[in-house]
Design a protein around this motif. Sequence first.
Motif, PDB file in Angstrom:
ATOM      1  N   LEU A 170     -24.087 -12.289  -8.623  1.00 11.25           N
ATOM      2  CA  LEU A 170     -23.053 -13.263  -8.989  1.00 11.25           C
ATOM      3  C   LEU A 170     -23.523 -14.171 -10.130  1.00 11.25           C
ATOM      4  O   LEU A 170     -22.800 -14.378 -11.123  1.00 11.25           O
ATOM      5  N   LYS A 201     -22.516  -4.350  -6.998  1.00  7.15           N
ATOM      6  CA  LYS A 201     -21.768  -5.538  -7.457  1.00  7.15           C
ATOM      7  C   LYS A 201     -22.103  -5.868  -8.906  1.00  7.15           C
ATOM      8  O   LYS A 201     -21.217  -6.104  -9.730  1.00  7.15           O
ATOM      9  N   ASP A 245     -15.824 -10.170  -6.187  1.00  6.11           N
ATOM     10  CA  ASP A 245     -16.838 -10.465  -5.176  1.00  6.11           C
ATOM     11  C   ASP A 245     -16.196 -10.618  -3.800  1.00  6.11           C
ATOM     12  O   ASP A 245     -16.718 -10.124  -2.795  1.00  6.11           O
TER      13      ASP A 245
END
Lengths: 364, 253
Positions: A206, A307, A352
Motif C-alpha cells: 500500500l 497487491k 485494496d
Amino acid sequence: MSEKSARQASISTENQTGGLTIIKIGGSWRIDQPLPSLNFKGDQVKIVSDGLEDFDSALPSWIHHNFKNVRELDLSELPKRLQSLVRLAEKNTQWKSEDEKPNLLENFGVWGIESYSSWGRAMDHIGQTSTGLFRTLIGRSKVNWSDFTLQLQTAGVDALPIVALLGFLTGLIMAYVGLIQLRQVGATVYVANLVALAMTREMGALMTGIIACGRTSTSFASQLGSMNVSQESDALRALGINPVEYLAVPRILAVTLMVPLLSLFATFVGIFGGMIVACAGDLSIDQYLNQAIKAITFKSFLVGFIKSFFFAFIAAWAGCYRGYVAQRSALGVGDAATSAAVLGITLIVIADAIFAVIFNLYNF
Amino acid sequence: MDVTTPILKCAKLCVGYGDVSVMKDISFTLERGKILAIVGPSGCGKSTLMRVLGGLDEPMSGSCELLGVDLSQADSRAREATLRQSGFLFQGSALFSSLTLRENIEMPMREFLKISSSQIRQLAEYKLACVGLSDAIDKLPSEISGGMAKRAGIARAMALDPEILFLDEPSAGLDPLTSERLDDLILKVRESFNTSIVLVSHEVPSILHTADYCVYLDSDTLTMGAYAPPKDFLDPKSHAKAHSFFSRVVTPK
C-alpha cells in the motif's frame, strides 16, 4: 499612461424635451484615476465636452459601459479621436459572434455527456493499454526500450530513498502503537508478528503504491500532458504510431516491474524499523527476528506481491491516462498531474478493499 | 515623455544570445504613432531584435532608447516604469491559461492601477470589445481559436494604454481573411490610440498594408540591410535582397 492632470473627471446631465439627455463631460479622464458614476435611464443621449482636458481609454470605456445599449448616441461634438475610440468597441460584425451562454439545463446535459465520455475515454485507454501490453508480450509490437530503461531508473531506483524512509517509519510507528497496546496484556513479543504480518500483507504494497502515485503517476501525467501541449502525441499519430502503445506501455511495464520489488524492499525496511522500537522496549533482536520469521508465511508474501503488482499497474495507468487526456494548456497539465495522483490513490484504496474481501473469502 | 522624443531610437545596436552575435549595426529612429515592421529571412534574429527593442533582453552592445530611456543603462525603477508603457503580443499569444479572457486583461490593471474593481472590469470589457471579443469575455484561452487568442493577446497588451505595442508575428498561423482583419485591427488601434507599433512579420501583403517603415535584416552580412517605407522595396533599384523578399509573388504553376 501619461502625467497626472489638474482637474478630475466630471459629468453633469441635462434633460431636454423629447427625451433627449445631454451629458456634459469635463476634466481629465485617466485610467489610473477614479471615474464618476452615472445612474442613467433613457434611450437618446448626446455627449458634449464641457472643459474636457485630456483622456485615455478611461473615457471611451466609460461611454461604452454606460451607453452601449442606448438607441441613439450622439458623439458628434466630441473630439474625433474619442469618437474613433468609442466606435472601435462597437459590436464589430466582421468577427464571428460566439454562441450564447448555455442555460442550467444545457449545462447539466453537457456535464452528463462529458461524464459519460470521460468513462468512455478511460475504458478506451484501458483497452488500448491492454492491447498494447498483449501485443508486446506476443512480440507483435516494438517496445521503446530506451524509455523503458529510463523509467526503470526513475520510477524504481530513484525511488529507493523515499520508499526506505517511509517504509522504515511505517514499521516504526506500527511497532510503537502495538507495543503500547500489547504491553497491557503482557504480550509484547507479538509486536514482531504484528509488524511483520502487516508489512508483508498490507503496508509494504500500500505504501509503495501510494508513493508511486505521488511520484510516478504525477510525473507521467505531466510528461504526457506536456507532449499533448506541444503536439508530440499528434506527431506520433501522424507517423502512424499509436501514442498509447509507444508512450504508455514502456512506462506501465517499467513501473509494474519495479514497484513489486520496491514493495518487497519497503517490507524488509519496515520490519527493521519495527525492530528498532521493539528492541528499544522489551524485546531482544533474536526474539524479534524469530517471532517475525514465524509470523511470515509464503502466502503472506504472495498476497503482498499480488497487491503490489496491481497497485503498480493502477498507479502507472492513472498517470498515463490523465496525461493522455490532458487539455492543451499549462492549466491542463497541472490538472492532469493532480487528478492522476487522486485517481491513482483512490483506485488503489478501492482495489485494496476488494483484495481484502477476496482474500478473506478464500481464506488466503 | 516629450511628444517630440522618438518612441524608439537605436544606434549601432548589436543583439545575440550569450556571446554569439546574431545581428549588428542596427540604427534607426521611429516616431510616435508609426508602425515599424521587422522583416528578414527565417532565423535571422527578428524576434531577438524585438525582444531587445522591447526591453525583455539586453543588447550585446550599442544603445536602444525606448520612450527616451536607454533600458540597458536605466535603474530598475525607470526600467519597470518604461516597460509598463509598452505592450507585448507574443507569437503564441501567451495568455494565462488558468484565467478567463477578462481576468487576463484585468491582471495588469489590478497590479498597477489603484482604481475600483468595477472600473477595472469596465476597462477590460472595453478593451475586449475593441478587439471584437465581447462575446468571449468569460472564456478560458483553451476554449477560443488561434485568431481569437491573438486578439485577446492584443487586448491584454493594450491593457495599460501603452505608448508602444510589440507584436511578434501577429498573423502567423492565421488564414488570409482573419489575417487581413487583424491587420485592420492593428491600423484601427494605431489610429484610435495613437499607439506606435513594432511588428515582426513574414507576410508581405500584411507589411505593405500596415507598416510605415520597415527594417530588413540581412542574414548574410548579419547587419541591418535597409530601413525604408516598405513600398520602397518594391522598386528594383532598392536594396537587392529586400526587393527580392518583397517582390516574391506566388504564381500558380
